[in-house]
Motif scaffolding. Structure first.
Motif, PDB file in Angstrom:
ATOM      1  N   MET A  17      -6.296   2.218   7.981  1.00 45.21           N
ATOM      2  CA  MET A  17      -7.441   2.900   7.355  1.00 45.21           C
ATOM      3  C   MET A  17      -7.202   3.024   5.852  1.00 45.21           C
ATOM      4  SD  MET A  17     -10.377   4.118   8.182  1.00 45.21           S
ATOM      5  CE  MET A  17     -11.651   5.247   7.628  1.00 45.21           C
ATOM      6  N   LEU A  18      -5.971   3.320   5.453  1.00 46.07           N
ATOM      7  CA  LEU A  18      -5.694   3.430   4.012  1.00 46.07           C
ATOM      8  C   LEU A  18      -5.924   2.074   3.331  1.00 46.07           C
ATOM      9  CD1 LEU A  18      -4.777   5.199   1.647  1.00 46.07           C
ATOM     10  CD2 LEU A  18      -2.440   4.442   2.091  1.00 46.07           C
ATOM     11  N   ALA A  19      -5.506   0.999   3.994  1.00 46.17           N
ATOM     12  CA  ALA A  19      -5.732  -0.333   3.410  1.00 46.17           C
ATOM     13  C   ALA A  19      -7.232  -0.579   3.228  1.00 46.17           C
ATOM     14  CB  ALA A  19      -5.110  -1.408   4.295  1.00 46.17           C
ATOM     15  N   ASN A  20      -8.043  -0.069   4.140  1.00 44.04           N
ATOM     16  CA  ASN A  20      -9.500  -0.199   3.993  1.00 44.04           C
ATOM     17  C   ASN A  20     -10.013   0.629   2.819  1.00 44.04           C
ATOM     18  OD1 ASN A  20     -11.064  -1.829   6.107  1.00 44.04           O
ATOM     19  ND2 ASN A  20      -9.483  -0.833   7.329  1.00 44.04           N
ATOM     20  N   GLU A  21      -9.525   1.876   2.703  1.00 44.79           N
ATOM     21  CA  GLU A  21     -10.000   2.753   1.621  1.00 44.79           C
ATOM     22  C   GLU A  21      -9.617   2.183   0.254  1.00 44.79           C
ATOM     23  OE1 GLU A  21     -12.003   5.152   1.922  1.00 44.79           O
ATOM     24  OE2 GLU A  21     -11.814   5.941   3.954  1.00 44.79           O
ATOM     25  N   LEU A  22      -8.444   1.554   0.171  1.00 45.91           N
ATOM     26  CA  LEU A  22      -8.037   0.953  -1.110  1.00 45.91           C
ATOM     27  C   LEU A  22      -8.790  -0.347  -1.338  1.00 45.91           C
ATOM     28  CD1 LEU A  22      -4.191   1.641  -0.891  1.00 45.91           C
ATOM     29  CD2 LEU A  22      -5.856   2.838  -2.319  1.00 45.91           C
ATOM     30  N   GLY A  23      -8.926  -1.139  -0.273  1.00 39.06           N
ATOM     31  CA  GLY A  23      -9.618  -2.427  -0.385  1.00 39.06           C
ATOM     32  C   GLY A  23     -11.036  -2.266  -0.888  1.00 39.06           C
ATOM     33  N   GLY A  26     -11.104  -1.936  -4.480  1.00 42.27           N
ATOM     34  CA  GLY A  26     -10.508  -3.025  -5.254  1.00 42.27           C
ATOM     35  C   GLY A  26      -9.081  -2.758  -5.712  1.00 42.27           C
ATOM     36  N   VAL A  27      -8.386  -1.867  -5.020  1.00 39.08           N
ATOM     37  CA  VAL A  27      -6.988  -1.579  -5.396  1.00 39.08           C
ATOM     38  C   VAL A  27      -6.059  -2.345  -4.451  1.00 39.08           C
ATOM     39  CG1 VAL A  27      -5.235   0.245  -5.449  1.00 39.08           C
ATOM     40  CG2 VAL A  27      -7.528   0.676  -6.358  1.00 39.08           C
ATOM     41  N   SER A  28      -5.127  -3.085  -5.010  1.00 42.45           N
ATOM     42  CA  SER A  28      -4.246  -3.925  -4.198  1.00 42.45           C
ATOM     43  C   SER A  28      -3.260  -3.102  -3.390  1.00 42.45           C
ATOM     44  CB  SER A  28      -3.416  -4.844  -5.094  1.00 42.45           C
ATOM     45  OG  SER A  28      -4.262  -5.702  -5.765  1.00 42.45           O
ATOM     46  N   ALA A  29      -2.999  -3.581  -2.180  1.00 44.06           N
ATOM     47  CA  ALA A  29      -1.978  -2.941  -1.347  1.00 44.06           C
ATOM     48  C   ALA A  29      -1.307  -4.005  -0.491  1.00 44.06           C
ATOM     49  CB  ALA A  29      -2.614  -1.888  -0.451  1.00 44.06           C
ATOM     50  N   LEU A  30      -0.021  -3.776  -0.241  1.00 46.73           N
ATOM     51  CA  LEU A  30       0.717  -4.597   0.724  1.00 46.73           C
ATOM     52  C   LEU A  30       1.036  -3.684   1.907  1.00 46.73           C
ATOM     53  CD1 LEU A  30       2.500  -6.998   1.686  1.00 46.73           C
ATOM     54  CD2 LEU A  30       4.333  -6.092   0.252  1.00 46.73           C
ATOM     55  N   LEU A  31       0.674  -4.134   3.114  1.00 40.16           N
ATOM     56  CA  LEU A  31       0.964  -3.341   4.319  1.00 40.16           C
ATOM     57  C   LEU A  31       1.933  -4.124   5.189  1.00 40.16           C
ATOM     58  CD1 LEU A  31      -1.542  -1.426   6.603  1.00 40.16           C
ATOM     59  CD2 LEU A  31       0.086  -3.026   7.596  1.00 40.16           C
ATOM     60  N   VAL A  32       3.014  -3.460   5.620  1.00 40.10           N
ATOM     61  CA  VAL A  32       3.926  -4.115   6.569  1.00 40.10           C
ATOM     62  C   VAL A  32       3.980  -3.291   7.849  1.00 40.10           C
ATOM     63  CG1 VAL A  32       5.406  -5.312   4.916  1.00 40.10           C
ATOM     64  CG2 VAL A  32       5.963  -2.955   5.536  1.00 40.10           C
ATOM     65  N   ASP A  33       4.033  -4.002   8.975  1.00 36.45           N
ATOM     66  CA  ASP A  33       4.203  -3.314  10.266  1.00 36.45           C
ATOM     67  C   ASP A  33       5.178  -4.109  11.112  1.00 36.45           C
ATOM     68  OD1 ASP A  33       2.496  -1.114  12.161  1.00 36.45           O
ATOM     69  OD2 ASP A  33       3.778  -2.572  13.175  1.00 36.45           O
ATOM     70  N   TRP A 135     -10.500  -7.770   2.406  1.00 35.06           N
ATOM     71  CA  TRP A 135     -10.382  -7.503   0.966  1.00 35.06           C
ATOM     72  C   TRP A 135      -9.265  -8.378   0.398  1.00 35.06           C
ATOM     73  CZ3 TRP A 135     -14.555  -5.116  -0.275  1.00 35.06           C
ATOM     74  CH2 TRP A 135     -15.133  -4.205   0.605  1.00 35.06           C
ATOM     75  N   LYS A 136      -9.627  -9.206  -0.587  1.00 34.03           N
ATOM     76  CA  LYS A 136      -8.640 -10.140  -1.151  1.00 34.03           C
ATOM     77  C   LYS A 136      -7.472  -9.389  -1.776  1.00 34.03           C
ATOM     78  CE  LYS A 136     -11.267 -14.316  -1.997  1.00 34.03           C
ATOM     79  NZ  LYS A 136     -12.653 -13.921  -1.728  1.00 34.03           N
ATOM     80  N   SER A 137      -7.729  -8.145  -2.208  1.00 34.99           N
ATOM     81  CA  SER A 137      -6.679  -7.367  -2.859  1.00 34.99           C
ATOM     82  C   SER A 137      -5.614  -6.888  -1.870  1.00 34.99           C
ATOM     83  CB  SER A 137      -7.308  -6.171  -3.580  1.00 34.99           C
ATOM     84  OG  SER A 137      -8.186  -5.498  -2.691  1.00 34.99           O
ATOM     85  N   ASN A 337      -8.519  10.865   2.841  1.00 35.69           N
ATOM     86  CA  ASN A 337      -8.249  11.803   1.743  1.00 35.69           C
ATOM     87  C   ASN A 337      -7.370  11.156   0.667  1.00 35.69           C
ATOM     88  OD1 ASN A 337      -6.608  13.999   0.343  1.00 35.69           O
ATOM     89  ND2 ASN A 337      -8.098  15.249   1.430  1.00 35.69           N
ATOM     90  N   LEU A 338      -6.326  10.450   1.122  1.00 37.53           N
ATOM     91  CA  LEU A 338      -5.390   9.871   0.147  1.00 37.53           C
ATOM     92  C   LEU A 338      -5.986   8.650  -0.552  1.00 37.53           C
ATOM     93  CD1 LEU A 338      -2.561   9.906  -1.101  1.00 37.53           C
ATOM     94  CD2 LEU A 338      -1.722   8.596   0.866  1.00 37.53           C
ATOM     95  N   GLY A 339      -6.808   7.884   0.162  1.00 43.51           N
ATOM     96  CA  GLY A 339      -7.292   6.605  -0.363  1.00 43.51           C
ATOM     97  C   GLY A 339      -7.985   6.717  -1.711  1.00 43.51           C
ATOM     98  N   TRP A 340      -8.994   7.580  -1.814  1.00 42.37           N
ATOM     99  CA  TRP A 340      -9.765   7.638  -3.065  1.00 42.37           C
ATOM    100  C   TRP A 340      -8.918   8.230  -4.192  1.00 42.37           C
ATOM    101  CZ3 TRP A 340     -11.030  12.029  -5.878  1.00 42.37           C
ATOM    102  CH2 TRP A 340     -10.936  13.270  -5.239  1.00 42.37           C
ATOM    103  N   LYS A 341      -7.999   9.121  -3.836  1.00 44.22           N
ATOM    104  CA  LYS A 341      -7.163   9.747  -4.872  1.00 44.22           C
ATOM    105  C   LYS A 341      -6.204   8.711  -5.469  1.00 44.22           C
ATOM    106  CE  LYS A 341      -7.591  14.310  -2.820  1.00 44.22           C
ATOM    107  NZ  LYS A 341      -6.981  15.371  -2.010  1.00 44.22           N
ATOM    108  N   LEU A 342      -5.576   7.921  -4.594  1.00 43.18           N
ATOM    109  CA  LEU A 342      -4.683   6.867  -5.094  1.00 43.18           C
ATOM    110  C   LEU A 342      -5.470   5.900  -5.979  1.00 43.18           C
ATOM    111  CD1 LEU A 342      -2.471   5.720  -2.081  1.00 43.18           C
ATOM    112  CD2 LEU A 342      -1.642   6.581  -4.266  1.00 43.18           C
TER     113      LEU A 342
END
Ligand code: FAD
Length: 551
Positions: A17-23, A26-33, A135-137, A337-342
């Motif tokens: 969900m955070l990757a979606n909120e950042l995507g 347009g804010v780049s993120a790397l997610l590992v699982d 999201w390409k980012s 909550n965290l997504g838009w703040k970051l």
């Protein structure tokens, strides 16, 4: 070396969900699982209405509602002695097709853009992943793990690697590290943050070890002589359990209470059949897809959810007993909550200290929600069952009558929870421009729409299927009510000067003006009211404050 502003460790519901909120911003993120892919086991089974509203905001609520139970499958919850014997209590709830229709005519507590949806987490996660990947980012790497990290003054270095060690470690330089890494969170532990609250609570049900079985059976429904349900709870002195329909036809999740003298960790598929047969009261053909044990009885949260550039979310920061179905939903709201703040801080519009408000706002919600789940678990799990409970004797009949009254009340307490899902508030947050006076009482089963800053904007239907929320901006929204919109130029100027995306909307309906009791309402990107008033006089100050520049 990879450089990314945000490294998310964990691709469960909160991380995805955070990757979606950042995507979406347009804010780049790397997610590992570390798992090869999304969850195989059903896990959470209920997506609450507020979570569905967030999925609607991101554009995939309809896609989620099409998955899980078929549109015409009942979502009733029933309590039975065994699945094939007496029914004690029932709450009838709408099918997903009815929910999609009914929501447009609902008012009061259930005035909402979306109603809850019964869907296993295993179906939700691939949708979250698919949308995060669009999201390409974003870069989403399943089968990759975080090995370790080091903190520096203005960044963090982390080392990630494929789980099969087929490649050397890769170094990641990041501004922010997110621990969405579940209950055993390596990141929470590395910060020395411990869970607080209640744990190890013992109850006849939902307190102690549980045995979870995921199975297939095409004949199970034919063995249950009662109207179809989404969830069945069995209540007898031998063993209490829970059965949930996963796909509405032949896949089920089953959770049975383990007695203290049993060693369920060593149980096999044969044990799984026999425990299932106990719950059913007869034999059934079933293919066991997986089984495992887990512990119910936690009501845990952390007193802080961040440490400088590191944040924890979801189960890493709170651990629920699943009564009320709040663990995954609270995890999703952490990310919202965290997504838009970051995103605001990374883009420079938000003050760096805005990020401190994540923990300030979410810890009280984690404490609130875990205590609601505990209350539901006490209500269902502490009810005592006599040895005569299933007998056709006067005592057996009278005990079942008492149980019937208890569970008919309980099921309405645990499964009709608009207050829990819509009523969470951030009144004491320093970025909320609170007003004098108290908000409505926080109660699980009642939600009173209230437009005072700190909570969810009261919902309103503007037209056929058009929710007020559908007209909000992706980031900030200024809602103008009244036949003629109040002057709001200063908000436009303040938004330009502070580099935020502010969408101005004007809805003249008198009902909306009555609902919001103000001419101008400022709504945050996470659909929380930040401020309301009748003049734009202090617009610049308001905007600076909600972006954290006054902290
Ligand atoms: C039996 C059961 C029933 C449940 N029922 C409900 C319910 O009805 N309703 C509800 O709301 N909740 C329910 N829950 C809880 C729900 O499943 C969790 O709250 C939810 O999964 C939490 O999401 P999360 O993203 O915080 O963590 P998780 O889903 O646990 O995801 C954490 C991820 O982090 C990854 N990870 C960990 N360490 C590393 C590392 N070093 N490197 C890379 N990746 C790492 C893991 O592989 C994992 O995928 C239930 C849970 C269980 C077990």
């Amino acid at each position: 070396m990879i450089e990314t502003p945000v490294l998310i460790v964990g691709g469960g519901p909160s991380g995805l969900m955070l990757a979606n909120e950042l995507g979406v911003r347009g804010v780049s993120a790397l997610l590992v699982d570390a798992k090869p892919s999304t969850a195989f086991n059903p896990q959470a089974n209920a997506t609450q209405a507020r979570t569905m509203e967030h999925f609607r905001r991101l554009g995939f609520a309809d896609e989620i509602r099409k998955l899980g139970l078929p549109p015409d499958h009942p979502t009733d919850i029933a309590y039975l002695t065994r699945l094939s014997t007496y029914e004690l209590a029932r709450l009838s709830l709408p099918t997903s097709a009815q929910a999609a229709r009914n929501v447009q005519n609902m008012s009061g507590s259930w005035s909402a853009a979306e109603l809850p949806h019964r869907i296993s987490q295993k179906y939700v996660e691939p949708v979250l992943k698919k949308h995060a990947e669009k999201w390409k980012s974003n870069e989403i790497r399943f089968a990759w793990k975080l090995n370790r990290y080091e903190r520096f003054e203005d960044h963090i270095k982390a080392w990630i690697q494929p789980i099969d060690n087929s490649q050397e470690e890769i170094q990641v330089k990041t501004l922010y590290l997110i621990g969405a890494d579940g209950a055993r969170s390596q990141i929470r532990q590395s910060l020395g943050i411990s869970y607080v609250g209640a744990t190890g609570v013992k109850r006849g049900f939902m307190g102690g070890q549980m045995f979870a079985v995921y199975f297939k059976s095409s004949t199970l429904y034919s063995k249950i002589p009662h109207p179809k349900c989404w969830m069945y709870v069995t209540v007898n002195a031998q063993r209490r359990s829970l059965l949930l329909s996963v796909n509405g036809s032949d896949e089920f999740a089953f959770h049975a209470a383990i007695h203290e003298d049993e060693s369920a960790d060593k149980w096999t598929k044969e044990d799984a059949y026999s425990v299932l047969a106990q719950a059913l009261g007869c034999e059934v053909e079933a293919e066991i897809l997986s089984h495992l044990t887990w512990t119910a009885g936690h009501s845990l949260y952390t007193e802080r959810m961040s440490d400088d550039r590191i944040f924890i979310m979801g189960d890493a920061a709170h651990l629920f007993t699943p009564t009320g179905g709040l663990g995954y939903n609270t995890a999703v709201e952490d990310a919202v909550n965290l997504g838009w703040k970051l995103a605001s801080v990374i883009k420079g519009s938000g003050a760096p200290r805005l990020l401190e408000t994540y923990s300030l706002e979410r810890v009280p919600i984690a404490k609130r929600n875990t205590s609601y789940a505990k209350r539901f678990a006490d209500s269902v799990g502490l009810f005592e069952i006599s040895d005569d409970f299933e007998l056709d004797t006067a005592k057996g009949r009278s005990d079942r009558k008492l149980a019937s009254e208890h569970f008919n009340a309980h099921v309405r307490l645990e499964f009709n929870i608009p207050g829990v899902t819509f009523g969470g508030r951030y009144d004491s947050s320093p970025i909320i421009l609170s007003e004098n006076g108290d908000p409505p009482l926080d109660e699980p089963n009642t939600y009173t729409p209230f437009a005072g800053p700190g909570g969810r904007p009261p919902h309103f239907w503007l037209g056929d299927k058009l929710s007020l929320y559908d007209t909000f901006g992706k980031d900030w929204t200024l809602l103008c009510t009244g036949l003629v919109a109040e002057k709001h130029d200063k908000f436009i100027e303040a938004a330009i000067k502070n580099h935020i995306d502010l969408k101005i909307i004007h809805h003249p309906q008198p009902e909306l003006e009555n609902l919001y009791e103000a001419a101008l309402i400022l709504i945050r990107p996470d659909q929380i009211i930040a401020w309301r008033g009748d003049s734009d006089e202090n617009a610049f100050d308001v905007i600076r404050r909600v972006l954290g520049w006054h902290l």
